[in-house]
Design an enzyme around this catalytic site. Structure first.
Site, PDB file in Angstrom:
ATOM      1  N   GLU A  93       0.838  -1.189   0.000  1.00 43.90           N
ATOM      2  CA  GLU A  93       0.000   0.000   0.000  1.00 43.90           C
ATOM      3  C   GLU A  93       0.881   1.250   0.000  1.00 43.90           C
ATOM      4  O   GLU A  93       2.058   1.191   0.368  1.00 43.90           O
ATOM      5  CB  GLU A  93      -0.905   0.043   1.238  1.00 43.90           C
ATOM      6  CG  GLU A  93      -1.885  -1.099   1.351  1.00 43.90           C
ATOM      7  CD  GLU A  93      -2.674  -1.074   2.646  1.00 43.90           C
ATOM      8  OE1 GLU A  93      -3.446  -2.008   2.873  1.00 43.90           O
ATOM      9  OE2 GLU A  93      -2.511  -0.099   3.437  1.00 43.90           O
ATOM     10  N   VAL A 143      -0.736   6.175   9.435  1.00 45.22           N
ATOM     11  CA  VAL A 143      -0.308   4.783   9.550  1.00 45.22           C
ATOM     12  C   VAL A 143      -1.514   3.865   9.373  1.00 45.22           C
ATOM     13  O   VAL A 143      -2.638   4.216   9.734  1.00 45.22           O
ATOM     14  CB  VAL A 143       0.377   4.519  10.919  1.00 45.22           C
ATOM     15  CG1 VAL A 143      -0.612   4.655  12.067  1.00 45.22           C
ATOM     16  CG2 VAL A 143       1.055   3.155  10.944  1.00 45.22           C
ATOM     17  N   HIS A 144      -1.275   2.708   8.794  1.00 46.10           N
ATOM     18  CA  HIS A 144      -2.267   1.647   8.708  1.00 46.10           C
ATOM     19  C   HIS A 144      -1.674   0.421   9.390  1.00 46.10           C
ATOM     20  O   HIS A 144      -0.820  -0.271   8.829  1.00 46.10           O
ATOM     21  CB  HIS A 144      -2.612   1.344   7.241  1.00 46.10           C
ATOM     22  CG  HIS A 144      -3.714   0.335   7.081  1.00 46.10           C
ATOM     23  ND1 HIS A 144      -3.983  -0.268   5.875  1.00 46.10           N
ATOM     24  CD2 HIS A 144      -4.604  -0.177   7.978  1.00 46.10           C
ATOM     25  CE1 HIS A 144      -4.996  -1.108   6.022  1.00 46.10           C
ATOM     26  NE2 HIS A 144      -5.385  -1.070   7.297  1.00 46.10           N
ATOM     27  N   VAL A 145      -2.098   0.187  10.624  1.00 47.10           N
ATOM     28  CA  VAL A 145      -1.563  -0.919  11.414  1.00 47.10           C
ATOM     29  C   VAL A 145      -2.017  -2.247  10.807  1.00 47.10           C
ATOM     30  O   VAL A 145      -3.161  -2.389  10.362  1.00 47.10           O
ATOM     31  CB  VAL A 145      -2.020  -0.794  12.879  1.00 47.10           C
ATOM     32  CG1 VAL A 145      -1.734  -2.063  13.673  1.00 47.10           C
ATOM     33  CG2 VAL A 145      -1.356   0.407  13.536  1.00 47.10           C
TER      34      VAL A 145
END
Length: 350
Positions: A93, A143-145
């Protein structure tokens, strides 16, 4: 005008203390895949913000197309900024930022975090911006955890966010920070203790942000914006339950727009614009004015007709709720009382 960031090095410049802007964060769910996404509807929602952090950006070209759609929708100039691809496998991503040029200046410092411990599957992305009306700076980080196979897979990244928060302060000394994104963990989980110990608090505490398959229902409290209240004082904050803005039910919204709702902070007197589409107004979509069965606190639930402490506790224990009709599972709530709860207008989704 789109920018693509590849480097992880930048100059640290002097900064100020506050900002004026409506800042949003939104997981737009695979933006850039050939999935039938309605960019005009995405743009309509995004146009409520002056700066938007985008997660699940699958291709920088899609961000450029969204920028063009925003300019068409708003009649104003926009700019965008995309990270390089991030991920440990073939699934990767990007992160993106979009901003309204009349309200926001991009200053510098666009960088993907150098994760020496290799904790993050997708390292956070940050940049420094300035609200043009007041002329003061802030750092926006996205952020995308990782979701993983369960909560335990997410906890190392959540713990590492405290170190990242410190790094942002070292990289931009004295500058207010906003840590935004899809964290895949509710803000009251014990794993947030290290970040809270550094003075950070979540903007969204008791509102769910992911669209349930049941129309009007929301499931998980995953999306948020963390900030220090001694450095920033939001004029307002909340969740924009966008299906009401674009005239879609939840099934249609999940298919054509996203399975997440955006969250926002309005800083230094900023206001969320009241834009309409097909006769729907923003007030219908704001989570702050309704009670969410899956996200509301006990105190919020007690504001509903016929819901006292015992029933509020039973609602919390019975989560998730598909729709308000399931409230008849509660002792003492039959069709008549359910109708009164719905008629109160206090319940999200009706």
């Amino acid at each position: 005008m789109q920018r693509l960031v590849m480097s992880a090095f930048f100059a640290v410049l002097p900064v100020l203390a506050e900002a004026d802007a409506v800042v949003g964060s939104w997981n737009v769910e695979h933006l850039g895949w050939n999935n039938g996404k309605r960019l005009d509807l995405v743009a309509h929602v995004a146009n409520h913000f002056d700066l938007l952090a985008v997660q699940e950006l699958m291709a920088p070209a899609a961000l450029a197309r969204l920028e063009a759609a925003l300019e068409t929708a708003s009649g104003e100039a926009w700019s965008s900024l995309a990270s390089h691809a991030l991920g440990r496998t073939s699934y990767q991503e990007h992160y993106g930022f979009l901003w309204r040029e009349a309200e926001i200046d991009y200053l510098d410092g666009a960088v993907v975090f150098l994760d020496h411990g290799d904790v993050f599957a997708r390292e956070p992305f940050s940049a420094r911006f300035r609200g043009r009306r007041v002329g003061e700076a802030f750092v926006a980080a996205s952020v995308h955890v990782t979701y993983g196979d369960g909560v335990d897979d997410r906890l190392p990244e959540i713990a590492a966010l405290a170190d990242y928060w410190r790094w942002l302060d070292e990289a931009h000394p004295g500058t207010p920070r906003l840590l935004m994104g899809d964290f895949n963990l509710p803000p009251d989980h014990a794993a947030w203790a290290p970040l809270r110990a550094l003075g950070a608090v979540p903007a969204i505490t008791d509102q769910a942000t992911t669209l349930s398959t049941a129309d009007g229902a929301y499931a998980s409290r995953y999306d948020n914006i963390w900030y220090r209240p001694d450095r920033l004082s939001p004029a307002s904050l909340g969740v924009v339950r966008y299906p009401a803005l674009v005239g879609l039910d939840h099934g249609q919204a999940r298919d054509r727009v996203s399975d997440h709702a955006p969250v926002y902070l309005a800083l230094h007197g900023g206001e969320l614009a009241r834009l309409t589409r097909d006769g729907e107004g923003l007030a219908t979509a704001l989570a702050a004015g309704c009670v969410d069965l899956n996200g509301g606190s006990v105190a919020d639930l007690e504001t509903l007709p016929h819901i006292g402490p015992a029933r509020a506790a039973a609602i919390v224990a019975g989560r998730p709720w598909g729709d308000s009709g399931e409230l008849t599972r509660l002792d003492g709530i039959a069709a008549g009382r359910l109708a009164e709860i719905r008629a109160s207008g206090r319940l999200c989704g009706g």
